[in-house]
Design an enzyme around this catalytic site. Structure first.
Site, PDB file in Angstrom:
ATOM      1  N   ARG A  11      11.456  37.002  60.084  1.00  0.00           N
ATOM      2  CA  ARG A  11      11.762  37.555  61.401  1.00  0.00           C
ATOM      3  C   ARG A  11      11.951  39.057  61.313  1.00  0.00           C
ATOM      4  O   ARG A  11      12.675  39.552  60.443  1.00  0.00           O
ATOM      5  CB  ARG A  11      13.014  36.898  61.968  1.00  0.00           C
ATOM      6  N   SER A  60      17.453  36.003  51.561  1.00  0.00           N
ATOM      7  CA  SER A  60      18.406  34.908  51.372  1.00  0.00           C
ATOM      8  C   SER A  60      18.174  34.127  50.082  1.00  0.00           C
ATOM      9  O   SER A  60      18.035  32.902  50.076  1.00  0.00           O
ATOM     10  CB  SER A  60      18.327  33.959  52.574  1.00  0.00           C
ATOM     11  N   ASP A  96      21.272  36.073  53.911  1.00  0.00           N
ATOM     12  CA  ASP A  96      21.529  35.597  55.269  1.00  0.00           C
ATOM     13  C   ASP A  96      22.999  35.256  55.511  1.00  0.00           C
ATOM     14  O   ASP A  96      23.512  35.400  56.618  1.00  0.00           O
ATOM     15  CB  ASP A  96      20.646  34.383  55.588  1.00  0.00           C
TER      16      ASP A  96
END
Length: 907
Positions: free
Chosen positions: A533, A597, A653
């Site tokens: 994203r 992450s 994350d």
């Protein structure tokens, strides 16, 4: 001449009775009409829309199959259905001395005193319970051992489950108070508890009709109908489950207790009811109820005969008009008398004896007439039962879409057993009404108690199957405390540099959470799973609610996830370029935060010395582990030569989620990711970290997914967990994550279902190609299957989408497997979280801690029960901590932008 005179005289007296009772003599056209009316009532009772108004209730019994030959075990049984009840010990294929397929029964009959029959429900069940205890003592049955108990209860009950039964109404002249509308199984449990000295597990409650079908089905696999013709009457049969609206499911069968005794309660049979039926009904304890039963069953046949004889005598048609007090007295002619009057060899002699016992002086003609009355009344009874059975068999025919039907009907009841002509008449009429059906009648030799034991044997087998499968995924309170302690020890070990720890406790070099002063435009890049994203965030100082956010999501193909490192980062750079072009900002050099992450070793927030230590979550791009991932992204951007970025911070994350939630709630000091992966970060005291920073706290990325890599979780891992681990891309690594994260839960479920199917316990033992395919059972299916709003039909649709065809029982088992695995995952996360918040409380030297945990991840957000179970477990294991869970609204990307803002401020 004398013989002809006698025949003609007999015929004359019978004709006189025939004319008087013409309404009771039913022809085949009338019987077919009654059968059609019953079929309509059955349909009404099966429908959820019309059941409430239906006279024939068509009660689901939750018995889903007749015996399949695998039943075995030793059971105690209670049979309550009349003025006496029985306690039994039943052994099904238990000892060598029993022939194959055999059953051994020991029983004792206990009378029920009248004061109990007319007393309170507690008194009735106390009497039953005390009799059970007496039986166990007499048979030297160990009272300390847990015994499975089968319960035959021969009255109309609504059954939500096999071991629940809410009494709808009493029949057969019972009038015990305080039980109507109550769960009689629970009443029995409470009575056993009051009596004490016994340990019982009530596995199943069935009525005598269902138990009769099961008893006969044990020896004849074609037996799918049961009928009782005794003190009361009822019939049951195996109905297609998709026609039973009151029960979820559309596959397979379920036994339905028709409760046909109530046929006519709504006026359906008014044109067939005689004045004698109305008088019997009016003098009963339940006027207007059980109309069909009062025309058919042994409780009322003798009384019907008495009323007919009394009326004919009053009209001068019998006994020269003489009526005695005994003849006027209710109950002086019984159903046993009716049977005796129709005994083939000496029917007239018995008739004379019965009439003389009523102080009558009958002539030979009187005896002939009364015997014929008895025949007409009992013949009507067998005709009505035949019409009812014809309706049931016709429905089964239609369900199977076949013209010819081969089926067995199990029968029990004193009328059927003791009346000499009844069985032959019944069989003949059923076969005449349905000539295309091959019907066999089997008498229940062992009574309904054996059937109840067989239902319990099936229930026990299913319960055993579930226990074996699901118990391995259940965590005890002690196990959860042990997981918490192990996580706490691993957190402590990870903070030290002088020893190994599977929980890495990586410093993030984020020293504080946002305070609302952040402002400006920042780019956030988020790589943490199968999606990448890109996000533009515009913060306005002190105006958290007015933060502007724009983003675009890009799917990462599997070949990129598991290709080379250069291919992966080139693809990410391509996505960033597309997003900047989309936003019209390709020529603007923005500060960027990179949410990455995966476990990384970091030496500072605002430097690029950040090395990937281990791929997780299905990534396996080569030439990345041990390399600086920020540098790899910069090189990829440089190769594209389209734009430039100022990458000022790299976070995972979990840290990003902490920042995002802390921006909304200053109490947020912990963050949890429960999605594709599983991880936690929290604000640790710097004094506990070997670090020279001039700050009091630092966010620590625990990487708790590694707990158990050293074998510390072996005692709670099942064989299915081990198979999933060994077949993953990183065997022996991230074991805690493999028990708790969305990447693996669906695969654990698939393994469990596969192993159950191989053992013949699911999908009829058929192992489909779909079930053999790793990864086909996505974790999103767990969330859908466990939804409280999802009917079994929709669950079946999900399974069909994966190529899995199953019965209703299969679907329920799948739902339970999903529930057990997701519950364990939530409890493990809760145990780990309890360790984290307790550590923070002790760090601060507090007796009580108020703290907020920011949470992100599809498993937490979308699963219907995960969040609740996680929260309950955390609070139970950390009782001195008041923990609030705050779902992240914008995810970790916004957090990365916030950290980028913090990093620019530090610079």
């Amino acid at each position: 001449c004398i013989l002809m005179y006698w025949i003609n005289n007999t015929r004359s007296h019978k004709n006189k009775v025939d004319r008087f009772l013409h309404k009771m003599r039913l022809n085949d056209e009338q019987l077919n009409d009654i059968s059609a009316r019953f079929q309509a009532e059955m349909k009404k009772g099966l429908s959820a829309e019309s059941n409430a108004a239906a006279a024939v209730k068509m009660l689901p019994t939750h018995v889903r199959s007749t015996p399949d030959g695998t039943e075995k075990g030793q059971f105690l049984a209670l049979d309550l259905g009349g003025s006496k009840f029985k306690v039994l010990q039943i052994k099904v294929r238990e000892d060598q001395g029993i022939r194959k397929g055999g059953v051994e029964i020991e029983e004792k009959t206990y009378p029920i005193p009248n004061e109990v029959l007319n007393g309170r429900g507690t008194e009735l069940f106390d009497h039953v319970s005390e009799s059970l205890k007496d039986f166990m003592h007499e048979k030297n049955i160990n009272p300390k051992k847990k015994h499975p108990l089968a319960f035959t209860f021969s009255f109309p009950c609504e059954q939500p489950t096999l071991d629940q039964g809410f009494l709808l109404e009493w029949t057969k002249d019972f009038s015990v108070r305080g039980l109507q509308g109550k769960d009689v199984v629970d009443s029995l449990r409470q009575a056993i508890k009051r009596t004490g000295g016994m340990d019982m597990e009530i596995l199943a409650m069935v009525n005598d009709t269902v138990a009769t079908m099961m008893t006969c089905g044990f020896d004849d696999k074609n037996c799918e109908v049961g009928v009782i013709i005794g003190s009361g009457t009822n019939a049951c049969y195996m109905e297609q489950l998709n026609h039973v609206d009151l029960v979820e499911g559309d596959e397979g069968q379920m036994c339905v207790s028709t409760e046909w005794g109530a046929l006519g309660d709504d006026g359906t049979l008014d044109d067939y009811i005689t004045e004698f039926d109305r008088e019997v009904d009016a003098c009963s304890i339940n006027p207007g109820k059980q109309i069909f039963e009062k025309m058919v069953s042994g409780m009322y046949l003798g009384e019907l005969v008495r009323l007919v004889v009394l009326k004919m005598a009053k009209l001068g048609l019998l006994f020269d008009g003489r009526v005695t007090n005994a003849l006027r007295t209710k109950g002086t002619i019984t159903t046993a008398h009716v049977a005796a009057m129709e005994e083939y060899k000496n029917c007239l002699g018995h008739t004379r004896e019965i009439l003389e016992s009523l102080n009558l002086s009958p002539s030979a003609d009187d005896c002939i007439a009364v015997q014929h009355i008895s025949t007409i009344v009992s013949f009507r009874s067998s005709n009505l039962v035949a019409a009812g059975l014809a309706a049931i068999l016709t429905r089964i025919q239609k369900n199977r879409n076949t013209r010819e039907l081969r089926i067995t009907i199990g029968v029990d009841g004193t009328v059927y057993k003791t009346h000499p002509q009844y069985p032959k008449r019944l069989h003949k009429v059923v076969r005449r009404l349905l000539p295309e059906c091959h019907v066999r009648f089997v008498l229940s030799e062992s009574g309904s108690s054996k059937g109840a034991a067989l239902v319990s044997a099936v229930a026990q087998r299913l319960a055993s199957r579930k226990r074996q499968t699901l118990n391995s995924f259940k965590l005890s309170w002690e196990q959860l405390q042990l997981v918490k302690a192990r996580m706490r020890a691993a957190l402590q070990a990870g903070l030290k540099t002088d020893g190994p720890s599977e929980v890495k406790m990586l410093p993030s070099f984020v020293y504080r959470t946002p305070d609302g002063s952040e402002h400006g435009k920042y780019l956030a890049l988020d790589l943490g799973g199968t999606n990448f994203r890109a996000m533009l965030v515009n913060f306005k100082k002190g105006l958290q609610q007015n933060t502007k956010l724009y983003h675009k999501i890009y799917k990462i193909p599997l070949e990129i996830m598991q290709g080379t490192g250069e291919e992966l980062f080139d693809y990410l750079a391509q996505c960033v370029g597309d997003f900047l072009d989309y936003m019209g900002m390709k020529n603007t050099r923005l500060p960027a935060g990179f949410t990455f992450s995966f476990p990384c070793e970091q030496t500072a927030l605002d430097t690029v010395s950040i090395q990937l230590t281990l791929w997780t979550k299905g990534f396996k791009a080569t030439n990345c582990e041990g390399h600086d991932v920020v540098d790899m992204l910069r090189e990829a951007i440089k190769r594209r030569d389209e734009f430039d970025l100022d990458i000022v911070a790299l976070v995972n994350d979990t840290v990003g989620t902490l920042m995002s939630c802390a921006y909304e709630d200053p109490q947020c000091q912990v963050a949890l990711i429960a999605g594709t992966g599983s991880n936690v970060c929290y604000m640790e005291e710097v004094k506990n970290i070997e670090n020279d920073a001039d700050f009091s706290k630092m966010c620590i990325n625990t990487e708790w997914g590694g707990l158990g890599d050293d074998g510390t979780l072996d005692d709670i891992m099942t064989s299915d967990d081990t198979e999933v681990d060994q077949n993953s891309i990183n065997p022996g690594k991230q074991r805690f994550e493999k028990l708790t994260s969305g990447m693996y839960l669906g695969e654990i479920v698939r393994r469990v279902l596969l192993n159950l199917t191989i053992r013949g316990l699911l999908f009829k033992g058929y192992v489909s190609e779909a079930l053999k395919t790793p990864g086909i059972f996505e974790t999103k299916y767990l969330s859908q299957i466990e939804s409280d709003r999802l009917a079994l039909l929709q669950v079946r649709s999900i399974l069909q989408h994966m190529g899995l065809e199953g019965t209703c029982v299969d679907i329920i088992t799948v739902k339970e497997v999903c529930g057990a695995i997701s519950r364990r995952a939530a409890q493990l996360c809760g145990a780990g979280m309890a360790a984290v918040v307790d550590k923070i409380r002790e760090n601060r030297g507090l007796d009580r801690l108020n703290i907020t945990v920011g949470v992100d991840g599809t498993l937490y957000k979308l699963h219907p029960h995960f969040s609740r179970i996680l929260q309950e477990t955390t609070r139970a294991l950390a009782p001195q901590c008041d923990v609030t869970f705050l779902p992240s609204e914008e995810g970790s990307g916004k957090g990365a932008a916030l950290i980028a803002a913090l990093a620019k401020h530090m610079q």
